[in-house]
Design a protein around this motif. Structure first.
Motif, PDB file in Angstrom:
ATOM      1  N   LEU A   1      33.291  48.077  50.752  1.00  0.00           N
ATOM      2  CA  LEU A   1      32.420  48.067  49.580  1.00  0.00           C
ATOM      3  C   LEU A   1      31.998  46.674  49.126  1.00  0.00           C
ATOM      4  CD1 LEU A   1      34.238  50.831  47.494  1.00  0.00           C
ATOM      5  CD2 LEU A   1      32.205  51.083  48.918  1.00  0.00           C
ATOM      6  N   GLY A   2      32.685  45.651  49.601  1.00  0.00           N
ATOM      7  CA  GLY A   2      32.256  44.296  49.298  1.00  0.00           C
ATOM      8  C   GLY A   2      32.589  43.789  47.915  1.00  0.00           C
ATOM      9  N   SER A   3      33.538  44.379  47.230  1.00  0.00           N
ATOM     10  CA  SER A   3      33.876  43.921  45.882  1.00  0.00           C
ATOM     11  C   SER A   3      34.626  42.597  45.944  1.00  0.00           C
ATOM     12  CB  SER A   3      34.733  44.964  45.170  1.00  0.00           C
ATOM     13  OG  SER A   3      35.126  44.491  43.903  1.00  0.00           O
ATOM     14  N   LEU A   4      34.153  41.601  45.194  1.00  0.00           N
ATOM     15  CA  LEU A   4      34.789  40.280  45.188  1.00  0.00           C
ATOM     16  C   LEU A   4      35.151  39.836  43.771  1.00  0.00           C
ATOM     17  CD1 LEU A   4      32.484  38.529  47.812  1.00  0.00           C
ATOM     18  CD2 LEU A   4      34.774  39.431  48.172  1.00  0.00           C
ATOM     19  N   TYR A   5      35.386  40.795  42.881  1.00  0.00           N
ATOM     20  CA  TYR A   5      35.739  40.478  41.501  1.00  0.00           C
ATOM     21  C   TYR A   5      37.234  40.192  41.381  1.00  0.00           C
ATOM     22  CZ  TYR A   5      31.226  42.619  40.318  1.00  0.00           C
ATOM     23  OH  TYR A   5      29.893  42.930  40.235  1.00  0.00           O
ATOM     24  N   GLU A   6      37.592  39.314  40.437  1.00  0.00           N
ATOM     25  CA  GLU A   6      38.984  39.111  40.084  1.00  0.00           C
ATOM     26  C   GLU A   6      39.461  40.297  39.249  1.00  0.00           C
ATOM     27  OE1 GLU A   6      40.842  36.725  41.211  1.00  0.00           O
ATOM     28  OE2 GLU A   6      39.207  35.631  42.207  1.00  0.00           O
ATOM     29  N   VAL A   7      40.747  40.626  39.363  1.00  0.00           N
ATOM     30  CA  VAL A   7      41.274  41.811  38.684  1.00  0.00           C
ATOM     31  C   VAL A   7      41.061  41.732  37.184  1.00  0.00           C
ATOM     32  CG1 VAL A   7      43.356  43.145  38.181  1.00  0.00           C
ATOM     33  CG2 VAL A   7      42.985  42.247  40.482  1.00  0.00           C
ATOM     34  N   ASP A   8      41.293  40.561  36.588  1.00  0.00           N
ATOM     35  CA  ASP A   8      41.206  40.458  35.131  1.00  0.00           C
ATOM     36  C   ASP A   8      39.772  40.468  34.606  1.00  0.00           C
ATOM     37  OD1 ASP A   8      40.430  38.025  36.111  1.00  0.00           O
ATOM     38  OD2 ASP A   8      41.863  36.824  34.938  1.00  0.00           O
ATOM     39  N   THR A   9      38.774  40.485  35.506  1.00  0.00           N
ATOM     40  CA  THR A   9      37.382  40.537  35.060  1.00  0.00           C
ATOM     41  C   THR A   9      36.805  41.950  35.102  1.00  0.00           C
ATOM     42  OG1 THR A   9      36.462  40.125  37.282  1.00  0.00           O
ATOM     43  CG2 THR A   9      37.009  38.199  35.941  1.00  0.00           C
ATOM     44  N   PHE A  10      37.587  42.908  35.546  1.00  0.00           N
ATOM     45  CA  PHE A  10      37.050  44.260  35.725  1.00  0.00           C
ATOM     46  C   PHE A  10      36.745  44.925  34.388  1.00  0.00           C
ATOM     47  CE2 PHE A  10      37.852  44.095  40.172  1.00  0.00           C
ATOM     48  CZ  PHE A  10      37.130  45.148  40.721  1.00  0.00           C
ATOM     49  N   ASN A  11      35.588  45.553  34.345  1.00  0.00           N
ATOM     50  CA  ASN A  11      35.175  46.387  33.221  1.00  0.00           C
ATOM     51  C   ASN A  11      34.416  47.577  33.797  1.00  0.00           C
ATOM     52  OD1 ASN A  11      32.418  45.515  33.715  1.00  0.00           O
ATOM     53  ND2 ASN A  11      32.943  43.613  32.639  1.00  0.00           N
ATOM     54  N   LEU A  12      33.835  48.395  32.938  1.00  0.00           N
ATOM     55  CA  LEU A  12      33.135  49.584  33.421  1.00  0.00           C
ATOM     56  C   LEU A  12      31.979  49.211  34.349  1.00  0.00           C
ATOM     57  CD1 LEU A  12      32.923  52.673  33.281  1.00  0.00           C
ATOM     58  CD2 LEU A  12      31.353  52.389  31.353  1.00  0.00           C
ATOM     59  N   GLY A  13      31.295  48.122  34.046  1.00  0.00           N
ATOM     60  CA  GLY A  13      30.180  47.697  34.877  1.00  0.00           C
ATOM     61  C   GLY A  13      30.617  47.236  36.249  1.00  0.00           C
ATOM     62  N   THR A  14      31.720  46.484  36.326  1.00  0.00           N
ATOM     63  CA  THR A  14      32.187  46.002  37.623  1.00  0.00           C
ATOM     64  C   THR A  14      32.744  47.138  38.470  1.00  0.00           C
ATOM     65  OG1 THR A  14      34.326  45.419  36.639  1.00  0.00           O
ATOM     66  CG2 THR A  14      32.682  43.693  36.780  1.00  0.00           C
ATOM     67  N   VAL A  15      33.330  48.137  37.826  1.00  0.00           N
ATOM     68  CA  VAL A  15      33.767  49.326  38.566  1.00  0.00           C
ATOM     69  C   VAL A  15      32.564  50.006  39.208  1.00  0.00           C
ATOM     70  CG1 VAL A  15      34.745  51.641  38.340  1.00  0.00           C
ATOM     71  CG2 VAL A  15      35.822  49.714  37.162  1.00  0.00           C
ATOM     72  N   PHE A  16      31.507  50.149  38.422  1.00  0.00           N
ATOM     73  CA  PHE A  16      30.268  50.762  38.929  1.00  0.00           C
ATOM     74  C   PHE A  16      29.670  49.936  40.061  1.00  0.00           C
ATOM     75  CE2 PHE A  16      25.544  50.628  38.416  1.00  0.00           C
ATOM     76  CZ  PHE A  16      25.270  51.852  39.011  1.00  0.00           C
TER      77      PHE A  16
END
Length: 533
Positions: free
Chosen positions: A68-83
């Motif tokens: 899926l290519g997700s490169l976010y840090e765990v502590d930055t996750f929100n509803l938008g980053t999940v989407f």
């Protein structure tokens, strides 16, 4: 004068919109509809920060990053980053496919089938047709950008702010336009629509594989891929716009190159040199099946290489799944419902299901070439001789079925070849290969539906792509979006035993095979009764 080269572009644009209006409408509805449905579901699934962080932890696994290519840090996750983690790359690939198919149809296919020559016989400039195609795709992707941005902005949630929604819509549109440029260039290099589409899909598949490997192991390698740029917007967090600028810059270079190359070739010719054929045809080529294989082998080989490489890439990063997923209850929503099952096996089940949906694409594509040969009046060369319609259709049907078997074998072989080197718990080669082959009855149903459309409704064959897209969506998002059971049951893939997690159940496999064969028989009978184009 240069201006004269583009004379009549507006009139050609209207022609292309009339020709492709239904396709464009269906593509936009699907892309936007699935995105909105996913956000709507997420607002009910991810109701607290615990669930969001839990999802963020799963996305740190190399297997999920590769897929899926997700490169976010765990502590930055929100509803938008999940989407974005779940849908950005998936939607970008879908938008790219839309652009590839429409540009190929509006350039090389129209030229191959003689429509371009008819238009250029009117007071129309040499570059008007290509310019009209590019303008149409700019408008289509702009509509995708605007409608999706407005739709996401309607959600009453702080993460869907103006900049984030603009960037999300912009990255999808710019990725699509980049691959529109790739196809426009490919259309100048090869003299067939089959070749242009094949080159474009090869670039897309290569971009996905390079990104997957690069995201896991090498940042510099990932930046070679345009899809690597797509996933680096950090949308809904940092909102980096440089990937959009890079993709648009690449698009401009590709479009300018397409205009230049178009002027360097003759109509109905490509710039790539043709390989000289044999002086005398081989015995294989003298048979109906041999001729069909000769025409379609490029498509089959390209897809086979892509499927095998993708399977190998995914298999190579399955080693750490068990440790990552064992404590995350929410992962069961994405994978399976049985907490006792091995997480690795569950992920393999999901992965094989998704890739089996994609392997239906070359299967359908090979069989639909019969309709194209008929539309080009080439089948008349057979039917004017003592060759039955069943023999001609049977050669395409047999090759399409064998293509399905080959793709499923390669899915299993690719996964096992690499996964066996990294998974501590041994999973037998036979089990992994069987998990791919078990989808053949479902693909047979898809092939049967295609046969019915070609035989009875030749002007509606494009509808099969709606069903193929639906099948992939059910496998990928069916559990997550909580599709009703009756909707899932429409998908032939939903009835397949989930190997290696479940014991093989022969009843649904036999039933699906019977349905697929029955549909195929109806298609053959209808083809024999109807008039040829």
């Amino acid at each position: 004068m240069i201006v004269q080269q583009f004379k009549g572009t507006g009139q050609v644009m209207r022609l292309l919109f009339r020709q492709n209006g239904v396709k464009i409408g269906l593509w936009l509805t699907g892309l936007i509809g699935v995105s909105i449905a996913t956000v709507t579901a997420y607002t009910t699934i991810y109701t607290g920060q615990k669930e969001i962080i839990e999802f963020g932890l799963t996305m740190q696994n190399p297997a999920m990053i590769a897929m899926l290519g997700s490169l976010y840090e765990v502590d930055t996750f929100n509803l938008g980053t999940v989407f974005a983690s779940e849908m950005l790359l998936f939607s970008a690939v879908a938008a790219s496919v839309m652009n590839i198919l429409i540009v190929s149809s509006s350039t090389r296919m129209d030229e191959e089938e003689g429509r371009l020559e008819m238009v250029l016989g009117l007071p129309v400039g040499r570059l008007a047709y290509l310019a009209a195609t590019i303008n149409v795709m700019v408008i289509v992707n702009s509509l995708l950008f605007m409608i999706l941005t407005l739709s996401l902005g309607l959600f009453n949630h702080e993460v869907f702010n103006v900049e984030s929604t603009l960037l999300y819509g912009g990255i999808l549109a710019s990725t699509g336009l980049f691959f529109a440029g790739v196809t426009a260039v490919a259309a100048q290099l090869t003299e067939t629509s089959r070749g242009a589409t094949g080159i474009s899909f090869t670039v897309l598949i290569a971009a996905y594989i390079i990104r997957a490997i690069g995201d896991v192991s090498s940042e510099m390698l990932s930046l070679v891929s345009p899809l690597g740029w797509t996933v680096r917007t950090v949308v809904f967090v940092d909102n980096d716009w440089w990937p959009v600028s890079a993709l648009i810059s690449g698009m401009v270079i590709l479009f300018v190159s397409a205009f230049y190359l178009n002027q360097q070739r003759d109509i109905n010719a490509g710039l790539l040199p043709e390989r000289k054929g044999r002086r005398y045809a081989s015995n294989t080529l003298k048979s109906q099946f041999g001729l069909t294989w000769r025409l379609e082998k490029g498509t089959i080989i390209s897809w086979a290489i892509g499927i095998f490489l993708m399977s190998t890439a995914f298999g190579s990063i399955l080693g750490d799944l068990e440790a990552y997923f064992s404590d995350f209850e929410l992962v069961q929503v994405i994978l399976a419902d049985d907490l006792s099952d091995s997480m690795t096996k569950q992920f393999i089940t999901l992965l094989v299901g998704i890739m089996s949906g994609f392997s239906a694409v070359p299967t359908v594509s090979v069989f639909l070439k019969l309709k194209k040969e008929e539309r080009m009046s080439r089948t008349e060369n057979f039917y004017s001789r003592a060759i039955s319609r069943n023999k001609v259709m049977g050669s395409y049907y047999t090759l399409a079925f064998l293509t399905a078997v080959l793709m499923q074998l390669l899915i299993g072989l690719g996964l096992y070849a690499s996964a066996s080197q990294v998974i501590k718990t041994t999973i037998g080669a036979g089990t992994v290969i069987a998990s791919g082959l078990v989808y053949i009855p479902a693909i047979l149903v898809v092939l049967g539906l295609t046969t019915v459309l070609v035989g009875a409704f030749p002007k509606r064959t494009g509808l099969i792509w709606i069903y193929v897209t639906f099948v992939i969506l059910v496998v990928y998002l069916g559990n997550l979006l909580e599709f009703p059971e009756w909707i899932k049951n429409i998908s032939a893939f939903h009835h397949i035993p989930q190997l290696p997690n479940e014991e093989i159940a022969w009843s649904p496999l036999i039933s699906l095979s019977v349905v697929g064969i029955a549909l195929s028989v109806i298609g053959f009978v209808s083809y024999n009764k109807r008039d040829i184009y």
